[in-house]
Design an enzyme around this catalytic site. Structure first.
Site, PDB file in Angstrom:
ATOM      1  N   GLY A 140     -14.153   5.139  -3.698  1.00  0.00           N
ATOM      2  CA  GLY A 140     -13.300   4.117  -4.284  1.00  0.00           C
ATOM      3  C   GLY A 140     -12.421   3.453  -3.256  1.00  0.00           C
ATOM      4  CG  PHE A 196      -8.851   3.248   2.121  1.00  0.00           C
ATOM      5  CD1 PHE A 196      -8.298   3.875   3.218  1.00  0.00           C
ATOM      6  CD2 PHE A 196     -10.232   3.322   1.940  1.00  0.00           C
ATOM      7  CE1 PHE A 196      -9.097   4.565   4.120  1.00  0.00           C
ATOM      8  CE2 PHE A 196     -11.039   4.001   2.829  1.00  0.00           C
ATOM      9  CZ  PHE A 196     -10.471   4.631   3.934  1.00  0.00           C
ATOM     10  N   GLY A 197      -6.095   3.905  -1.117  1.00  0.00           N
ATOM     11  CA  GLY A 197      -4.882   3.928  -1.924  1.00  0.00           C
ATOM     12  C   GLY A 197      -5.064   4.700  -3.213  1.00  0.00           C
ATOM     13  N   GLY A 198      -6.316   4.949  -3.600  1.00  0.00           N
ATOM     14  CA  GLY A 198      -6.591   5.789  -4.753  1.00  0.00           C
ATOM     15  C   GLY A 198      -6.117   5.214  -6.074  1.00  0.00           C
ATOM     16  CB  THR A 199      -5.628   6.896  -9.342  1.00  0.00           C
ATOM     17  OG1 THR A 199      -6.964   7.411  -9.432  1.00  0.00           O
ATOM     18  CG2 THR A 199      -5.157   6.522 -10.739  1.00  0.00           C
ATOM     19  CB  CYS A 200      -0.987   5.982  -7.000  1.00  0.00           C
ATOM     20  SG  CYS A 200       0.742   5.456  -7.063  1.00  0.00           S
ATOM     21  CG  HIS A 212      34.796   5.227 -16.891  1.00  0.00           C
ATOM     22  ND1 HIS A 212      34.202   5.427 -18.120  1.00  0.00           N
ATOM     23  CD2 HIS A 212      35.732   4.262 -17.070  1.00  0.00           C
ATOM     24  CE1 HIS A 212      34.779   4.626 -19.009  1.00  0.00           C
ATOM     25  NE2 HIS A 212      35.708   3.897 -18.395  1.00  0.00           N
TER      26      HIS A 212
END
Length: 458
Positions: free
Chosen positions: A33, A35-39, A439
């Site tokens: 697949g 480069f960089g993969g799924t993310c 705050h």
């Protein structure tokens, strides 16, 4: 057969473990697949870029709650898609180019399978290539699960790998699944103008979250999506662009697009791991020890193909652990999954770390619980926020934090001090009373939830 010092299967987090410390090694990177993969390509980053656009569109729609007269004229989906993937595709191409140009690295594009211990064949466009190595890292990722009822129909469907690149938003989108991928993408496409139906076999969405969060989220999205809960898909018919989806109660849904988001599975079944002596568990994950070594000598594995927590920030930490262990044999480090945070970037946003209330009680803790609403802090007033809350859990005997769960704006950021405290073993009282809390910042919802917990021993 070409021999290397180090062979890496996977160009996502696998590629990321390489840095200048490996410059004197002969390295091969193998990937089917991009480069960089799924993310980078189909997961965390493009989905969050699309979520950011969806949040802007929803902010315009909701402007009236702040007495602002605004009207959403539309979401220019083709422009949004091209902006997102124009950037990410360029980054992926640059990553591959940089790796190819590295003097010590050879890149092989194609599907790999093991042929023996630390030996593989890669099916490249130019034919099979045989490789071997002294050491191997398996980081070949995972893929979406497609149920047999969908696959057998022969009709088109989308997954998270494909749906974000559609040329136009679907008019009628059915989302199969109720987890975080389903929730985020339902949010994206509803905000882009799709009519969204969610089909989930459980009675609540996001069932892996704390039960209070899961129930609140399910109620919060009922007016956004058509929810079909406690239902299963039994048949897929019709034709492309006009699908007929039958549920187990006989209901038929019509849709032009079906998004399958019922989970992911590791890619271990594609690699002939048994030929290399690499064991897997019943769920398909590669079996590794605390140092992320597999059952095969000289082979490590991490990321979605092996981890018990398939999240990118976990894979990044695992990559650093594996890199250290490759470079320092005899002085290995271990991976710790005790306090892994996660977030769901939908509307409302969700974040969590540690145990759910049910898990804490099942593990025998005497649990103290406190909940504080966004609406009860000043910045919550500024946001006109009525749904959000922070829920914290502590051991009643010791006061130590056990878990934290947030639903509402900025949840993924607000959870971080709780992650630090849980990792460090702090008590809830120490976190509430030692540092100062600004705050009127939204972090006060965390502070006040902690203060509401009883002191240790009470």
């Amino acid at each position: 057969m070409r021999h290397h010092d180090l062979l890496i299967l996977g160009a996502g987090s696998g590629k990321a473990l390489l840095d200048d410390r490996f410059a004197d090694l002969d390295v091969a990177v193998v990937s089917a697949g991009p480069f960089g993969g799924t993310c980078l390509n189909t997961g965390c980053i493009p989905s969050k870029m699309l979520v950011a656009t969806a949040d802007v569109a929803d902010a315009v729609r909701d402007a009236g709650r702040h007495d602002v007269d605004a009207q959403l004229q539309g979401v220019r989906w083709p422009d949004v898609r091209d902006r997102v993937f124009g950037r990410l595709d360029a980054v992926s191409a640059e990553d591959e180019r940089d790796r190819r140009e590295a003097a010590n690295t050879t890149v092989h594009r194609g599907a790999a399978r093991f042929t023996g211990p630390r030996r593989i064949t890669v099916d490249t466009a130019d034919g099979p290539v045989e490789l071997s190595a002294d050491r191997v890292v398996v980081a070949a990722g995972g893929r979406p699960v497609v149920p047999p009822v969908v696959a057998a129909s022969g009709l088109p469907h989308e997954t998270s790998d494909t749906v974000m690149r559609l040329p136009v938003p679907p008019e009628r989108l059915v989302v199969l699944g109720g987890g975080y991928v389903a929730a985020e993408l339902a949010h994206v496409f509803r905000s882009a103008g799709s009519r969204v139906v969610v089909v989930e076999k459980e009675e609540r969405l996001l069932g892996q979250q704390d039960e209070t969060v899961s129930a609140a989220f399910t109620e919060a999205v009922r007016d956004q999506w058509d929810l079909r809960l406690g239902r299963e898909l039994t048949a897929v018919g019709g034709r492309p662009g006009d699908l007929r989806l039958t549920l187990d109660d006989g209901t038929e849904l019509r849709a032009d697009t079906l998004l399958v988001a019922v989970g992911r599975r590791p890619n271990s079944d594609l690699l002939d791991l048994e030929r290399a002596g690499i064991a897997t568990g019943e769920d398909g994950r590669i079996t590794v020890d605390a140092q992320l070594r597999t059952t095969a000598d000289g082979v490590w594995a991490f990321g979605d193909i092996a981890t018990p927590v398939p999240l990118k920030h976990v894979a990044n930490r695992e990559a650093r652990i594996v890199a250290h262990n490759l470079l320092h044999p005899g002085r290995e480090r271990s991976m710790d999954y005790a306090a892994v945070p996660s977030a769901v970037f939908t509307r409302p946003q969700i974040a969590q770390v540690g145990l759910t209330e049910r898990q804490a009680r099942e593990r025998g803790h005497e649990v103290a619980v406190a909940v504080h609403r966004y609406a009860d802090v000043a910045h919550g007033w500024a946001l006109e926020e009525t749904e959000g809350f922070c829920k914290v859990l502590a051991d009643r005997r010791t006061g130590r934090l056990l878990g934290a769960h947030l639903l509402g704006p900025q949840a993924a950021t607000l959870v971080q001090p709780l992650v630090v405290a849980l990792t460090a073993g702090m008590t809830a009282r120490e976190l509430a009373e030692v540092p100062l809390w600004i705050h009127p910042a939204l972090t006060e919802v965390v502070e006040n939830a902690l203060l509401a917990l009883p002191a240790a021993g009470h």
